[in-house]
Structure formats: structure tokens, C-alpha cells
Write an enzyme that holds these catalytic residues in place. Structure first.
Site, short mmCIF file in Angstrom:
data_model
loop_
_atom_site.label_atom_id
_atom_site.label_comp_id
_atom_site.label_asym_id
_atom_site.label_seq_id
_atom_site.Cartn_x
_atom_site.Cartn_y
_atom_site.Cartn_z
N GLU A 114 47.45 65.29 18.67
CA GLU A 114 48.85 64.86 18.62
C GLU A 114 49.09 64.49 17.17
O GLU A 114 48.56 63.49 16.68
CB GLU A 114 49.08 63.68 19.58
N CYS A 164 55.01 58.08 15.54
CA CYS A 164 54.87 59.53 15.43
C CYS A 164 56.08 60.28 15.95
O CYS A 164 56.35 61.41 15.53
CB CYS A 164 53.60 59.99 16.14
#
Length: 518
Positions: free
Chosen positions: A220, A254
Site C-alpha cells: 500500500e 496516505c
């Protein structure tokens, strides 16, 4: 409680730790669903019992408000653990394939087996959720787990290293603390699976290292997540939700909206709405607010400040900073162009550039000219506008009229696509990541009467009999396909009928044997 001192794991002990976990895993104790549920419940109570210490650790590491830690991480983490606890028995149960005449006699089954000893490498920005959430899936899958925290969160890293062994089985679950030397040694070893959350540069290093041991990796990786603004939106609510998503955790998220694409004619009005929200959120200024976090360290501070100092856009709100306090003021920059410093990399800080475009078509073209983002945000009241952006772009997730909250939705995967990541975690998706689907079947001897044609020496008769069994019939040839001259398709038959006759024969044979024995 007093946060324990941060102690790095000796590098030379890491192979020993890995081997010890492997030995314990091979003992078979994690195969029991009862054991997995017990460990999941222990993990849940680790979080519940230590809310205050966890909040204190992240206040120390990130300057984060206790309420923000609860909103962003604690509830979501407990939700992931509870979901795994409640569903692990169902998830782990072997699955029989749907009935098929050709294969039913062999009992084709999909077993759900743990991948083994797995490694979870997680970052500083959401250390609770990005460690314990995936860990819940690994526990549910029956894996042994090594957690590798970021060295940038020494308080949290020390806390879980101290407390987790008091709740979970230390033979199966452990924490390795340290920086580059420890991470390098970990990556020299083979794992059942690695989950890495962080930046693309380090992601490339991890993928390269894992390739040497053929270890599977899920990533990720974040990236520049855009927000596309339709003038036909709920302006006040959109501005509030966008600013919350951007400024939470001082922009160190993120899936934070990294930049905004807005029609030129609407740019000034939208920027003003953002400014008004910032005045409401931080009436005395973010620097005096207990609700605003700081940058994680000096290096990240200097990087974000450098991007801001080099911008050619117009700073319409904020712009100030304090290196000693690792503080960068929430900042809005308008008139940002594609080649601006703020568009050169993921900002990962509280600076929001606004990129003016002509219309939604140019916004879509702008997004598609760049790496697929981890998240895409759309603010609009128009169903046609929403659909157009979603259907003509690619992203890990596509969220309409809000930001960040998709990470808390039960049943949603969390992950990217292409450069923003591969694979996904959260709930069942975490279980799947750490599970090997192992197909099994058991072919009885009586099936030989149908499949003996597979053995040499091959003859025309054998080939014909096997073709009837294994080559499926197709729908009628469509008119748009040319007819091929001089070719003869192999003769096939209805395999259902063949197997039906076999089934009847076997059933009859079994009935005769029962009557004789009676």
C-alpha cells in the site's frame, strides 16, 4: 502508565526469532479456530485496555490529539479485530465446489490454509490501525506474525513491544524494533507473505529484496490522491470534509486529498470556502490548537517546507512554519500548475494545492496522465458528473462527497492499484491476503472406467472417448467469425449424459452389493 524505553532488536537475533516462530507454527497450534478466536479476543482487549497509553504514545510521537487518535485509529482497529473474531470460523471453513458431473465423485474442495510466518511492515502515520488491523487478518488466517514498526514512532513501537506479549502468545506473535539494519535483515529471510505500507521508493527496495527469496508481497504505497470539484456541489459541506481529510494528522495520511482540481471560474469561490473552514477549525491558528498534529521529524518537515518554498502558486492561507516545533501551518495554494514543486511528489503534509482546469474533461485527462492514485475524491450533486469521473479514471478507491472514511467501512478493501499498491487488506481481505487457497480432490478407483483413455499407448478410440469427456461443447458459431475451411472440430458429446449413465451404473452396482450382503 509510563511509556517504556525504545529498544532496538539486536540484528543477530532476527534469524533466530524467525526460526522460533516457524517451529511454533509447525507445531500446529494456530490451525485451531478456537485458538485463533482466543488470540483475536486477546488482541481486542489489548486495544481496549490500553486506550490511554496508546493515545499518550501517539501524542508523544505525532503531537496528535487523543480524540483524533480515537476517531482515526482506535475504533477502526477494534472494528477490524471484531469482524475477524466473529467471522473466522466461516472464513476458515473448507469450501466444496458447486456440483459438476465431471468432478463430483472426486470431492473437489478448497482448503483455507495459513501462509506461515508473515511479516507486517507498517509506517509512522497510522501505526495502530496499519499494524493491528492486518494482524487480525493474519491471526484469523492462522499465521505466525512479526510486526515491524517504524523507528519514527519510538513511543508506540516500545509500547507494543512491551505490552503485546502480555496479551498474545509470544511463541507465535512478536515485534521487531529498529531501523534500516533490522529491516534489511528481515528482508534477507523468506516469509509466507509480506505486507508493506509506506512510500513507493522503499516499496521498490522491499519488492526487490523479496524477489530474491520468492516471498509474495502486498503493498500500500499512497501517492497523489486528487479531489475533483464540481461547482454544483454542497460548497460548505464539501469544503469542511475536504479540509478535515487533508489536515487530519497534519496531512500525514496516505489517502489524504493531495491536490484539488477545480474549474478556473470556481477556483476563487472554492478557495474562500476552504479558508472559512480553516478559520472555524482553528480560530486561534493551528499553531495554538491542541487539535493539530506536528510533522513526524525534521527530515519530513524540511521536505514539505522545501516544496512549499519552491511553489509558484499563490499562498492564500497559511504558509508559516516552525522547525523547532515541527509545525507547518495548514496552507492553501491557488493557481498551481502541473509542473509546480507541489505536484512533483506526494506532499504528505498540511499543504493543499489547487490546480485550475477548464472542465471535468481536463480534470480527467490530468488524473489519467499520472500514476493511479490510492484514492480519488469527487464532490458533486450531479449523478452524471460523479459517474463520468469514476468510469473514466482508475484508483484504489473512489469516494464521493467525503474523504478518508472509506477506511472504516466494514466489508471494504483498503488498497491501491498499479503504482499506488497491490493487494488489499481490512477484514476478510486481510484474511485472504494471509491465506493460501489449497485445492484438494480424492479420485475413487471406479472413475477409471471413464478416464482410462488418458493412459498410453494412445489410440484413435482412446482419443475419441476422452474428447467426449473433456472437450466442452460451445455455443453456436457466431456469424462474425469466419468459417475455416479444411478443419474438422473434434466430436464432443454431452458430458452430463455420460456422467449420468456412470452415476446410474455405480448406484445400481452399490444397490446390488447391499442386497447381496443382506
Amino acid at each position: 502508565m509510563t511509556i517504556p524505553a525504545y529498544v532496538e532488536t539486536p540484528v543477530e537475533r532476527i534469524p533466530e526469532i524467525r526460526d522460533s516462530l516457524e517451529k511454533a507454527f509447525r507445531s500446529g497450534k494456530t490451525k485451531s479456530v478456537k485458538y485463533r478466536k482466543e488470540q483475536l479476543l486477546r488482541l481486542a482487549y489489548f486495544v481496549k485496555d490500553n486506550v490511554k497509553p496508546l493515545q499518550e504514545a501517539l501524542a508523544k510521537d505525532l503531537g496528535r490529539a487523543d480524540a483524533e487518535t480515537s476517531i482515526l485509529e482506535l475504533g477502526n482497529t477494534l472494528g477490524d479485530i471484531k469482524t475477524s473474531y466473529e467471522n473466522v470460523a466461516k472464513w476458515a471453513k473448507p469450501e466444496r465446489l458447486p456440483f459438476m458431473f465431471n468432478w463430483f465423485a472426486m470431492k473437489p474442495t478448497l482448503r483455507k490454509e495459513p501462509k506461515g510466518v508473515v511479516l507486517i511492515i507498517f509506517p509512522f502515520n497510522y501505526p495502530i490501525w496499519l499494524s493491528l488491523g492486518p494482524m487480525a487478518g493474519a491471526i484469523a488466517a492462522g499465521c505466525a506474525v512479526v510486526l515491524k514498526p517504524s523507528e519514527l514512532t519510538p513511543a508506540y513501537s516500545a509500547l507494543i513491544a512491551e505490552l503485546l506479549p502480555k496479551y498474545l502468545d509470544p511463541e507465535i506473535y512478536t515485534v521487531v524494533n529498529g531501523a534500516v539494519p533490522q529491516a534489511t535483515k528481515l528482508l534477507e529471510l523468506r516469509w509466507g507473505q509480506i505486507l508493506y505500507t509506506g512510500g513507493g521508493r522503499v516499496g521498490q527496495i522491499i519488492l526487490s529484496a523479496a524477489a530474491k527469496t520468492l516471498t509474495p508481497v502486498s503493498t500500500e504505497l499512497g501517492g497523489k490522491s486528487p479531489a475533483v470539484i464540481d461547482p454544483n456541489c454542497d460548497l460548505k459541506t464539501s469544503a469542511k470534509r475536504l479540509i478535515w481529510g487533508k489536515m487530519s494528522n497534519s496531512g500525514q495520511t496516505c489517502v489524504a486529498p493531495d491536490y484539488v482540481l477545480v474549474p478556473k471560474a470556481f477556483e476563487a469561490q472554492f478557495a474562500q470556502a476552504l479558508k472559512e473552514v480553516l478559520y472555524d477549525f482553528y480560530p486561534e491558528g493551528a499553531g495554538k490548537s491542541d487539535s493539530f498534529s506536528h510533522m513526524i521529524n525534521g527530515g519530513h518537515f524540511e521536505r514539505v517546507k522545501g516544496l512549499l518554498d519552491a511553489t509558484h502558486g499563490e499562498i492564500v492561507y497559511g504558509g508559516s512554519s516552525d522547525k523547532e516545533k515541527l509545525f507547518i501551518e495548514p496552507t492553501i495554494v491557488t493557481g498551481v500548475k502541473a509542473d509546480d514543486s507541489l505536484m512533483s511528489e506526494e506532499i504528505f503534509g498540511p499543504v493543499l494545492p489547487i490546480v485550475p482546469v477548464e472542465d471535468v474533461d481536463e480534470a480527467i485527462e490530468f488524473i489519467n496522465a499520472r500514476d493511479h492514485p490510492l484514492a480519488l475524491y469527487i464532490f458533486s450533486k450531479s449523478a452524471a458528473f460523479k459517474s463520468k469521473v469514476i468510469e473514466n479514471t482508475q484508483s484504489g478507491s473512489a469516494i464521493v462527497n467525503d474523504t478518508l472514511i472509506h477506511g472504516a467501512v466494514e466489508g471494504f478493501p483498503f488498497g491501491g492499484v498499479g503504482p499506488s499498491g497491490s493487494g488489499a487488506h481490512k477484514g476478510k481481505f486481510s484474511f485472504d491476503m494471509f491465506t493460501h487457497i489449497r485445492p484438494t480432490l480424492d479420485n475413487p478407483s471406479w472413475v477409471e472406467m471413464m478416464m482410462s483413455g488418458r493412459y498410453p499407448p494412445y489410440t484413435v478410440a482412446k482419443a475419441s472417448s476422452m474428447a467426449k469427456l473433456i472437450i466442452p461443447s460451445l455455443p453456436s458459431r457466431p456469424s462474425y467469425l469466419p468459417k475455416l475451411e479444411g478443419t474438422v472440430a473434434p466430436k464432443t458429446s454431452n458430458r452430463w449424459g455420460v456422467w449420468f449413465l456412470v452415476a446410474v451404473a455405480v448406484a445400481g452396482y452399490g444397490l446390488i452389493r447391499v442386497r447381496r450382503s443382506a
